[in-house]
Structure formats: C-alpha cells, structure tokens
Write a protein that holds these residues in place. Structure first.
Motif, PDB file in Angstrom:
ATOM      1  N   ASN A 125       0.821  -1.209   0.000  1.00  0.00           N
ATOM      2  CA  ASN A 125       0.000   0.000   0.000  1.00  0.00           C
ATOM      3  C   ASN A 125       0.857   1.262   0.000  1.00  0.00           C
ATOM      4  O   ASN A 125       0.619   2.204  -0.775  1.00  0.00           O
ATOM      5  CB  ASN A 125      -0.939  -0.004   1.211  1.00  0.00           C
ATOM      6  CG  ASN A 125      -1.981   1.091   1.138  1.00  0.00           C
ATOM      7  OD1 ASN A 125      -2.739   1.179   0.168  1.00  0.00           O
ATOM      8  ND2 ASN A 125      -2.022   1.952   2.140  1.00  0.00           N
ATOM      9  N   VAL A 184      -4.445  -0.141   6.684  1.00  0.00           N
ATOM     10  CA  VAL A 184      -4.542   0.776   5.552  1.00  0.00           C
ATOM     11  C   VAL A 184      -5.480   1.920   5.890  1.00  0.00           C
ATOM     12  O   VAL A 184      -6.569   1.721   6.429  1.00  0.00           O
ATOM     13  CB  VAL A 184      -5.057   0.029   4.307  1.00  0.00           C
ATOM     14  CG1 VAL A 184      -5.432   1.003   3.189  1.00  0.00           C
ATOM     15  CG2 VAL A 184      -4.021  -0.973   3.820  1.00  0.00           C
ATOM     16  N   VAL A 187      -5.945   4.251   0.428  1.00  0.00           N
ATOM     17  CA  VAL A 187      -5.555   3.120  -0.412  1.00  0.00           C
ATOM     18  C   VAL A 187      -4.646   3.602  -1.536  1.00  0.00           C
ATOM     19  O   VAL A 187      -4.915   4.623  -2.174  1.00  0.00           O
ATOM     20  CB  VAL A 187      -6.789   2.411  -0.989  1.00  0.00           C
ATOM     21  CG1 VAL A 187      -6.393   1.243  -1.877  1.00  0.00           C
ATOM     22  CG2 VAL A 187      -7.697   1.937   0.140  1.00  0.00           C
ATOM     23  N   VAL A 193      -9.546  -2.629  -2.657  1.00  0.00           N
ATOM     24  CA  VAL A 193      -9.818  -3.321  -1.399  1.00  0.00           C
ATOM     25  C   VAL A 193     -10.723  -4.513  -1.690  1.00  0.00           C
ATOM     26  O   VAL A 193     -11.811  -4.361  -2.244  1.00  0.00           O
ATOM     27  CB  VAL A 193     -10.483  -2.382  -0.380  1.00  0.00           C
ATOM     28  CG1 VAL A 193     -10.860  -3.142   0.893  1.00  0.00           C
ATOM     29  CG2 VAL A 193      -9.555  -1.223  -0.044  1.00  0.00           C
ATOM     30  N   THR A 194     -10.275  -5.710  -1.301  1.00  0.00           N
ATOM     31  CA  THR A 194     -11.064  -6.910  -1.583  1.00  0.00           C
ATOM     32  C   THR A 194     -11.404  -7.697  -0.316  1.00  0.00           C
ATOM     33  O   THR A 194     -11.978  -8.784  -0.401  1.00  0.00           O
ATOM     34  CB  THR A 194     -10.319  -7.823  -2.574  1.00  0.00           C
ATOM     35  OG1 THR A 194      -9.004  -8.109  -2.086  1.00  0.00           O
ATOM     36  CG2 THR A 194     -10.222  -7.157  -3.933  1.00  0.00           C
ATOM     37  N   ARG A 196     -12.441  -6.899   4.094  1.00  0.00           N
ATOM     38  CA  ARG A 196     -12.522  -6.020   5.265  1.00  0.00           C
ATOM     39  C   ARG A 196     -12.932  -6.824   6.486  1.00  0.00           C
ATOM     40  O   ARG A 196     -13.684  -7.797   6.392  1.00  0.00           O
ATOM     41  CB  ARG A 196     -13.540  -4.890   5.049  1.00  0.00           C
ATOM     42  CG  ARG A 196     -13.139  -3.861   3.997  1.00  0.00           C
ATOM     43  CD  ARG A 196     -14.124  -2.701   3.940  1.00  0.00           C
ATOM     44  NE  ARG A 196     -13.820  -1.760   2.880  1.00  0.00           N
ATOM     45  CZ  ARG A 196     -13.003  -0.712   3.009  1.00  0.00           C
ATOM     46  NH1 ARG A 196     -12.445  -0.481   4.203  1.00  0.00           N
ATOM     47  NH2 ARG A 196     -12.781   0.099   2.005  1.00  0.00           N
ATOM     48  N   HIS A 201     -12.035  -2.165   8.793  1.00  0.00           N
ATOM     49  CA  HIS A 201     -10.630  -2.016   8.443  1.00  0.00           C
ATOM     50  C   HIS A 201     -10.248  -2.966   7.307  1.00  0.00           C
ATOM     51  O   HIS A 201     -10.754  -4.085   7.193  1.00  0.00           O
ATOM     52  CB  HIS A 201      -9.747  -2.260   9.662  1.00  0.00           C
ATOM     53  CG  HIS A 201      -9.783  -1.132  10.645  1.00  0.00           C
ATOM     54  ND1 HIS A 201      -9.421   0.155  10.314  1.00  0.00           N
ATOM     55  CD2 HIS A 201     -10.152  -1.085  11.947  1.00  0.00           C
ATOM     56  CE1 HIS A 201      -9.554   0.938  11.366  1.00  0.00           C
ATOM     57  NE2 HIS A 201     -10.015   0.218  12.367  1.00  0.00           N
ATOM     58  N   VAL A 202      -9.330  -2.486   6.460  1.00  0.00           N
ATOM     59  CA  VAL A 202      -8.911  -3.228   5.275  1.00  0.00           C
ATOM     60  C   VAL A 202      -8.131  -4.473   5.679  1.00  0.00           C
ATOM     61  O   VAL A 202      -7.198  -4.406   6.479  1.00  0.00           O
ATOM     62  CB  VAL A 202      -8.053  -2.334   4.364  1.00  0.00           C
ATOM     63  CG1 VAL A 202      -7.479  -3.141   3.194  1.00  0.00           C
ATOM     64  CG2 VAL A 202      -8.874  -1.145   3.852  1.00  0.00           C
ATOM     65  N   ILE A 205      -6.002  -6.517  -0.148  1.00  0.00           N
ATOM     66  CA  ILE A 205      -5.936  -5.617  -1.299  1.00  0.00           C
ATOM     67  C   ILE A 205      -5.367  -6.378  -2.488  1.00  0.00           C
ATOM     68  O   ILE A 205      -4.611  -7.334  -2.326  1.00  0.00           O
ATOM     69  CB  ILE A 205      -5.082  -4.353  -1.028  1.00  0.00           C
ATOM     70  CG1 ILE A 205      -3.664  -4.740  -0.564  1.00  0.00           C
ATOM     71  CG2 ILE A 205      -5.765  -3.444  -0.022  1.00  0.00           C
ATOM     72  CD1 ILE A 205      -2.732  -3.544  -0.385  1.00  0.00           C
ATOM     73  N   GLN A 216      -3.862  -8.789   5.325  1.00  0.00           N
ATOM     74  CA  GLN A 216      -3.405  -8.216   6.583  1.00  0.00           C
ATOM     75  C   GLN A 216      -3.261  -9.274   7.675  1.00  0.00           C
ATOM     76  O   GLN A 216      -2.615  -9.044   8.689  1.00  0.00           O
ATOM     77  CB  GLN A 216      -4.380  -7.119   7.031  1.00  0.00           C
ATOM     78  CG  GLN A 216      -3.948  -6.346   8.253  1.00  0.00           C
ATOM     79  CD  GLN A 216      -2.658  -5.576   8.054  1.00  0.00           C
ATOM     80  OE1 GLN A 216      -2.622  -4.571   7.376  1.00  0.00           O
ATOM     81  NE2 GLN A 216      -1.576  -6.062   8.652  1.00  0.00           N
TER      82      GLN A 216
END
Length: 254
Positions: A125, A184, A187, A193-194, A196, A201-202, A205, A216
């Motif tokens: 990111n 993140v 972005v 973003v794929t 959450r 929160h992300v 990605i 993450q």
C-alpha cells in the motif's frame, strides 16, 4: 515453467532482533511456515533479509519467479508522509522498508507475482502512495499483555465477491488469525480493497492489473485454517507460470 525452475523469494525485514528475542522467535515460526508450505508446493525457496539494503535485495531477487513479503515491524512513518510518536510504535527499520518498497515497484514493472502478508500488505500500500492508520487501539486485531505467541486474534473477514482472494479462499467470509495495530488508511494507486474486517478495516488488497495480492492477516500462523496459506501460494504458482508463458510467446513472435 518446470517445477525445478520455480524460485520463490521469501523476504523478511531482518534476521536479527537481539533486542526482542521473544518476538523474533515467533516471527521465525511464521516465516518458517511460509517456507515449508512453499517447499511442499514445489518451490525452490530463497529466504532473504531486506535490511541488507535495496541493491542487495534487488540483486538477490533478480531471477525469482515470485516473492512473498512477510510480517515484521512498523514501516517508518516518513515513507507515507507521517510522523512518529504514536501509541505502540515499534522499532523502525528504514533500510528494510526502502528495499521492500523497491521490490514492490519492480514486481509491478516486470509482472512478477507477489504476495504480501501483514507488514507485506502495508508495504504494498505504501509503495503505491497509500497511507496507514498508525494505531488501531485495543480491539479485535491484536491482544495485549499476553505472551507473544498469544497476541493473534481470530476474527472473520468479508471478501469482495469475484475478487481473486474470494476465489482462492472459496467464499465471501473467511476466518483469519490476525495481529496488527496498524491498517490501511488511504488506499494506494491502482489497488482495490477486496477484504474487510467487520469493523471496516482493510484486510485484503489486490492490484488492478499486476499479479499482486496482499492480506493483513497471518495465513501462516499454526492456528490458521488448514489450506489457507497453500491457496494463496497457489495463486503465485499459476501466475508465475502465466508470466513465463507470456514472455516465451513474445520471444517466439520476435
């Protein structure tokens, strides 16, 4: 691409953490999990430390077919236009940060498949101009006041329908093992973003066009759902094979 030619660079921030042996020992458990899973999938693995510098890392990964950037310390705030002094700030390793950021840029330029895990997602990111929430506070993403192997939490992640990560992991909701106090914020360019967490929160990605995916959470944790890491590594394998095929086709046409 024959199995013998499949080389995977597993890139960590450092191999030395004498100031925090408990944390370092657990990082070795996690990185070792990536290495073993990749070798079981047929990769020839090279394990590299980014704190040896940008030139050294780029040279060492020159012929790699794919790369994984694994977890570690916070990225130095100067790389995303912020300042230090935030809660739970870790030791910064700016040489490693710069090297891993450069590796992401080259991966995009060359179409080399890359998987980011935890810090690796944040590196991807930041490399593309994104920023970070510097501290999430207490909540679902990390446990405090417990031994290092117990800091990870278990929580669901909601995956974007039709995304690569949703296809790989087989459904719109997955259970993950997670330990991070940053996330993140803005972005980065060309990233989508794929995934959450329920708090928004992300958690995943993907690059719009390059074969880059990052999560993450820690699919390599011993307590992670069976097959999760193997599925993500499988994406690297198929995309590395496709990249080699595209290069061969261009060479034949020329």
């Amino acid at each position: 691409m024959s199995p013998a030619s499949r080389t995977l660079a597993v890139v960590e921030a450092t191999r030395l953490r004498g100031h925090d042996p408990e944390y370092h020992a657990y990082v070795q458990v996690l990185v070792g999990g990536v290495v073993r899973a990749a070798e079981a999938d047929g990769w020839t693995v090279t394990r590299l430390a980014a704190d040896e510098g940008t030139d050294a890392l780029l040279a060492a990964t020159e012929r790699a077919d794919a790369a994984v950037i694994v977890g570690g310390e916070d990225i130095a705030p100067r790389f995303y236009g912020a300042s230090g002094g935030y809660p739970h700030e870790s030791l910064h390793r700016e040489t490693a940060d710069a090297a891993q950021l450069a590796l992401v840029h080259r991966a995009i330029e060359r179409g080399m498949p890359l998987l980011g895990i935890c810090r690796g997602l944040q590196i991807v990111n930041v490399a593309l101009g994104g920023t970070l929430v510097q501290d999430l506070g207490d909540g679902d993403h990390v446990r405090r006041g417990v031994p290092i192997p117990e800091v990870l939490t278990t929580h669901p992640v909601l995956l974007e329908p039709g995304s690569r990560v949703e296809e790989l992991l087989g459904g719109p909701v997955v259970s993950v093992r997670s330990a991070h106090h940053q996330a993140v914020d803005v972005v980065g360019e060309a990233l989508v973003v794929t995934g959450r967490a329920p708090d928004g929160h992300v958690e995943a990605i993907e690059h719009e066009s390059a074969p880059i995916l990052a999560v993450q959470w820690h699919p390599e944790d011993p307590g992670a759902p069976a097959g999760q890491l193997a599925a993500l590594l499988g994406s690297l394998r198929s995309r590395a094979r496709a990249a080699v095929g595209a290069v061969a086709a261009v060479a034949t046409a020329a």
